[in-house]
Design a protein around this motif. Structure first.
Motif, PDB file in Angstrom:
ATOM      1  N   UNK A   1       0.781  -1.343  -0.057  1.00  0.00           N
ATOM      2  CA  UNK A   1       0.107  -0.040  -0.036  1.00  0.00           C
ATOM      3  C   UNK A   1       0.723   1.204   0.098  1.00  0.00           C
ATOM      4  N   UNK A   2       2.025   1.251   0.882  1.00  0.00           N
ATOM      5  CA  UNK A   2       2.851   2.468   0.899  1.00  0.00           C
ATOM      6  C   UNK A   2       3.379   2.617  -0.485  1.00  0.00           C
ATOM      7  N   UNK A   3       3.796   1.628  -1.304  1.00  0.00           N
ATOM      8  CA  UNK A   3       4.381   1.627  -2.605  1.00  0.00           C
ATOM      9  C   UNK A   3       3.228   2.373  -3.461  1.00  0.00           C
ATOM     10  N   UNK A   4       2.030   1.444  -3.547  1.00  0.00           N
ATOM     11  CA  UNK A   4       0.810   2.120  -4.376  1.00  0.00           C
ATOM     12  C   UNK A   4       0.652   3.427  -4.080  1.00  0.00           C
ATOM     13  N   UNK A   5       0.446   3.941  -2.989  1.00  0.00           N
ATOM     14  CA  UNK A   5      -0.072   5.274  -2.472  1.00  0.00           C
ATOM     15  C   UNK A   5       0.756   6.324  -3.031  1.00  0.00           C
ATOM     16  N   UNK A   6       2.255   5.927  -3.216  1.00  0.00           N
ATOM     17  CA  UNK A   6       3.347   7.038  -3.604  1.00  0.00           C
ATOM     18  C   UNK A   6       3.088   6.953  -5.281  1.00  0.00           C
ATOM     19  N   UNK A   7       2.898   5.965  -5.718  1.00  0.00           N
ATOM     20  CA  UNK A   7       2.795   5.671  -7.101  1.00  0.00           C
ATOM     21  C   UNK A   7       1.442   6.662  -7.700  1.00  0.00           C
TER      22      UNK A   7
ATOM     23  N   UNK B   1      12.769   3.964   6.087  1.00  0.00           N
ATOM     24  CA  UNK B   1      12.282   2.992   5.122  1.00  0.00           C
ATOM     25  C   UNK B   1      10.742   3.625   4.451  1.00  0.00           C
ATOM     26  N   UNK B   2       9.912   4.150   5.058  1.00  0.00           N
ATOM     27  CA  UNK B   2       8.904   4.925   4.579  1.00  0.00           C
ATOM     28  C   UNK B   2       9.115   6.047   3.556  1.00  0.00           C
ATOM     29  N   UNK B   3      10.076   6.628   3.971  1.00  0.00           N
ATOM     30  CA  UNK B   3      10.863   7.856   2.907  1.00  0.00           C
ATOM     31  C   UNK B   3      11.048   7.061   1.746  1.00  0.00           C
ATOM     32  N   UNK B   4      11.855   6.173   1.789  1.00  0.00           N
ATOM     33  CA  UNK B   4      12.436   5.598   0.477  1.00  0.00           C
ATOM     34  C   UNK B   4      11.197   5.141  -0.394  1.00  0.00           C
ATOM     35  N   UNK B   5       9.955   4.854   0.286  1.00  0.00           N
ATOM     36  CA  UNK B   5       8.750   4.348  -0.663  1.00  0.00           C
ATOM     37  C   UNK B   5       8.095   5.475  -1.107  1.00  0.00           C
ATOM     38  N   UNK B   6       8.701   6.834  -1.006  1.00  0.00           N
ATOM     39  CA  UNK B   6       8.154   7.845  -1.706  1.00  0.00           C
ATOM     40  C   UNK B   6       7.043   8.716  -0.841  1.00  0.00           C
ATOM     41  N   UNK B   7       7.158   8.793   0.546  1.00  0.00           N
ATOM     42  CA  UNK B   7       6.160   9.403   1.269  1.00  0.00           C
ATOM     43  C   UNK B   7       7.064  10.529   1.896  1.00  0.00           C
TER      44      UNK B   7
ATOM     45  N   UNK C   1       3.039  21.829   3.277  1.00  0.00           N
ATOM     46  CA  UNK C   1       2.799  21.448   1.821  1.00  0.00           C
ATOM     47  C   UNK C   1       3.100  20.000   1.456  1.00  0.00           C
ATOM     48  N   UNK C   2       2.310  19.472   0.542  1.00  0.00           N
ATOM     49  CA  UNK C   2       2.465  17.890   0.414  1.00  0.00           C
ATOM     50  C   UNK C   2       3.415  17.707  -0.751  1.00  0.00           C
ATOM     51  N   UNK C   3       3.586  18.529  -1.503  1.00  0.00           N
ATOM     52  CA  UNK C   3       4.685  18.412  -2.884  1.00  0.00           C
ATOM     53  C   UNK C   3       4.226  17.008  -3.483  1.00  0.00           C
ATOM     54  N   UNK C   4       2.720  16.816  -3.615  1.00  0.00           N
ATOM     55  CA  UNK C   4       2.297  15.456  -4.329  1.00  0.00           C
ATOM     56  C   UNK C   4       2.685  14.198  -3.862  1.00  0.00           C
ATOM     57  N   UNK C   5       2.826  14.390  -2.647  1.00  0.00           N
ATOM     58  CA  UNK C   5       3.198  13.078  -1.862  1.00  0.00           C
ATOM     59  C   UNK C   5       2.401  12.771  -0.558  1.00  0.00           C
ATOM     60  N   UNK C   6       1.999  11.497  -0.292  1.00  0.00           N
ATOM     61  CA  UNK C   6       1.162  11.184   0.744  1.00  0.00           C
ATOM     62  C   UNK C   6       2.142  11.513   2.276  1.00  0.00           C
ATOM     63  N   UNK C   7       1.101  11.648   3.212  1.00  0.00           N
ATOM     64  CA  UNK C   7       2.099  11.974   4.467  1.00  0.00           C
ATOM     65  C   UNK C   7       2.068  10.941   5.510  1.00  0.00           C
ATOM     66  N   UNK C   8       3.190  10.679   6.014  1.00  0.00           N
ATOM     67  CA  UNK C   8       3.297   9.726   7.068  1.00  0.00           C
ATOM     68  C   UNK C   8       4.012  10.294   8.310  1.00  0.00           C
TER      69      UNK C   8
END
Lengths: 304, 334
Positions: free
Chosen positions: A186-192, A225-231, A251-258
């Motif tokens: 899900x982390x990978x998919x959410x960033x994608x 780890x989560x940052x590497x997944x693009x969050x 600001x989100x910069x197009x990324x989901x927040x963790x």
């Protein structure tokens, strides 16, 4: 949500969560107390300072159980406690549903449930279940099988993104869920999919059913780890409401927040630290009195 | 017998057509876009195509979330990856809340040379026991073409077994949910078949009837709910016994459904269940596998002979119409 709510408001609600859950754990001869201790400020911050929710649309006195979803019966109504749906309103999904007791206490403290709602907890025929399902107050999706809420949140966020809605989707989960493969899917998919209106608050209390996470299966370094997944990842003191609330307005910069909320499972009740089993607390003779005295002092401190 | 029409990739065109005027229909893919014939959809409606990657567990949750928002997600991957791998997610994120999610499972049973990892031999059993789930098993190109319309209005999740590649057209009338196709009526025996087994068994039934045996033949596409009165009637009429033949384990699928029905209705006829008997399978062509595991037309004749104690002297040629299942349109034959 109230934009005026302050750290002091949060601390008062958090103290109320601990007090209610401790009292219930004593009366009930057991409860998920350590989870309430670790999550109290985060849940309070979410309800008071982060989430944009309408007034509760659920009854103050919890409904009796009247059946599971099926043909002609839509999914449950527990989400009504988080307000009517609307394009600008946020959504709240509890992933670690064994935190239900803490959530019910939070709903009472913020006025979305009656003072006596915990009397219904774990009573046959009640919706106020130990591991809530989506008919339970505040529980929008059924997620007692861990690590499923984030994926469901992704689906909801995708639909809202498509509709151009401003409301955000919040998932509250526990660090043990990082051991489930589905979380990383899900982390990978959410960033994608660039779901920047999706946010996770993680209760990093370092504790799981079998004991310390570091002994059962290490999940650190979570932030890296989560940052590497693009969050976008923020690591904060999970008992400091200002720190907890701040990332939600960045600001989100197009990324989901963790948001990793670093928390303590015995916060407010130091005598819990010595317990081998922090997953489910059942007091032996004499222990409850000590816990009560500790919390009384702590709760008084939060009021001052 | 007359040549049977072979339809190339019936699902691909049907799904595009189905989605054309239904804006809420979404296509979810787990990397096998060409292999599950949704490449045409992706081209036609790229904004409604959601790539989930090799993340079946997350994909089921995403589908549940989308359905909760009033959209109609159609999840596509191989049947094994719909049913076995994300089973808890299907149960909790889709079936329990009774969400309108369509789970489209490709390569049912032995219809793949991909071997044990790709052969969904237990998928019907797994889906049938889930409360709220509807289960449909397509048996020819017409079933595949009409299953989307037939299941559109189901108030809850639907699991569909889809045939791909070159698929024979056995039927003219569209699939009707909850209705079996009574292909032949008879009062000696009745053969119930599903999936590719229906086409496989047709020559056997024709040969047996030519020898004077009054054998009925019923094609079952809706495995759940299993409430068609025509099935009960055919079972009741078959005084010398009932045979089931399925592209699946004999447990939990068509044969089990018939056994439950017969026991509950107190129909004391013999039941012979043909299919995989408590075994996994291995890689090979469909005709080879049907032969190896005892599911061929000739095996139907053998079963009838054992059941009736009669000899019919039937030698069937290997049918060719099922060979289209191993898609020749693809570089990879899986």
């Amino acid at each position: 949500m109230s934009v005026q709510a302050t750290k002091r408001d949060v601390d008062r609600v958090a103290a109320g969560i601990r007090r209610r859950v401790l009292l219930h754990t004593i009366e009930n001869n057991g409860g998920y107390l350590c989870q309430a201790c670790s999550s109290a400020e985060t849940l309070a911050t979410l309800f008071l300072r982060v989430m944009h929710l309408g007034p509760s649309a659920g009854p103050l006195i919890p409904r009796e159980f009247d059946g599971v979803p099926g043909p002609g019966r839509s999914a449950g109504s527990g989400g009504a406690y988080n307000g009517e749906r609307g394009p600008d309103n946020d959504r709240f999904l509890l992933s670690c549903t064994h935190y239900s007791l803490g959530l019910y206490a939070a709903l009472i403290e913020v006025g979305r449930l009656d003072e006596r709602a915990l009397d219904h907890y774990d009573r046959d025929g009640s919706t106020v279940e130990q591991i809530g399902a989506e008919h339970s107050p505040g529980i929008e999706v059924t997620t007692g099988s861990l690590a499923q809420a984030l994926s469901i949140g992704l689906g909801i966020a995708l639909a809202r993104q498509e509709r151009g809605e401003r409301g955000r989707v919040w998932v509250y989960m526990s660090d043990g869920e990082l051991q489930e493969g589905q979380t990383w899917e899900a982390l990978s998919l959410g960033a994608h999919h660039g779901l920047d209106h999706l946010g996770v608050y993680l209760d990093a209390n370092g504790s799981q059913c079998d004991g310390p996470i570091s002994a059962v299966q290490e999940v650190e370094p979570i932030a890296e780890r989560v940052r590497c997944f693009g969050w976008r990842v923020h690591e904060v003191d999970g008992h400091d409401s200002d720190a907890l609330a701040a990332p939600a307005s960045e600001p989100s910069h197009g990324k989901p927040l963790f948001v990793i909320a670093r928390t303590c499972s015995w916060r407010g009740i130091p005598s819990l630290e010595a317990r081998a089993n922090k997953h489910y607390v059942r007091f032996r003779p004499g222990e409850a009195e000590l816990a009560l005295s500790e919390l009384h002092l702590s709760a008084e401190g939060a009021r001052s | 017998m007359s040549a049977i029409e072979q339809v190339s990739r019936p699902y691909a065109a049907s799904f595009v057509q189905f989605a054309r005027n239904r804006r809420e229909v979404l296509c979810l893919s787990a990397d096998l876009t060409n292999s599950v014939e949704i490449d045409e959809f992706k081209k036609a409606y790229p904004d409604r195509f959601i790539s989930c990657g090799l993340s079946e567990q997350a994909m089921m949750g995403v589908a549940g979330g989308l359905a909760r928002e009033g959209l109609l997600p159609y999840v596509h991957t191989f049947a094994v990856f719909v049913t076995r791998r994300p089973y808890d997610q299907v149960a909790m994120s889709i079936a329990y809340p009774n969400l309108r999610v369509h789970l489209m499972g490709f390569l049912p049973g032995l219809t793949t040379p991909g071997g044990v990892t790709h052969q969904a031999i237990d998928d019907i059993a797994l889906m049938r026991v889930l409360p709220n789930m509807t289960v449909v098993d397509c048996g020819d190109a017409t079933d595949v073409e009409s299953v989307l319309d037939a299941t559109e209005d189901v108030d809850g999740p639907v699991y569909c077994r889809i045939l791909r590649g070159r698929v024979p057209r056995l039927f003219r009338e569209p699939l009707e949910l909850g209705r079996a196709r009574v292909l032949e009526s008879g009062d000696d025996l009745c053969l119930f078949t599903s999936s590719v087994c229906t086409g496989e068994a047709m020559p056997a039934v024709a040969a047996l009837r030519a020898k004077g045996l009054s054998i009925g033949h019923v094609h079952v596409s809706t495995l759940k709910p299993f409430t068609d009165p025509a099935v009960l009637e055919a079972v009741g009429a078959a005084r010398r016994g009932v045979i089931s033949l399925e592209n699946h384990l004999v447990t939990g699928g068509l044969g089990s459904s018939l056994a439950e029905l017969m026991a509950e209705q107190a129909i004391g006829h013999r039941l012979v269940r043909m299919g995989l008997h408590d075994t996994y399978a291995h890689g090979g062509s469909l005709p080879y596998l049907l032969e190896y595991y005892g599911l061929s037309a000739q095996h139907v004749v053998d079963a009838v002979e054992r059941l009736t104690g009669e000899r019919f002297g039937i030698e069937l040629e290997r049918a060719a119409e099922n060979e289209g299942q191993s898609s020749t349109e693809k570089a990879e034959a899986l």
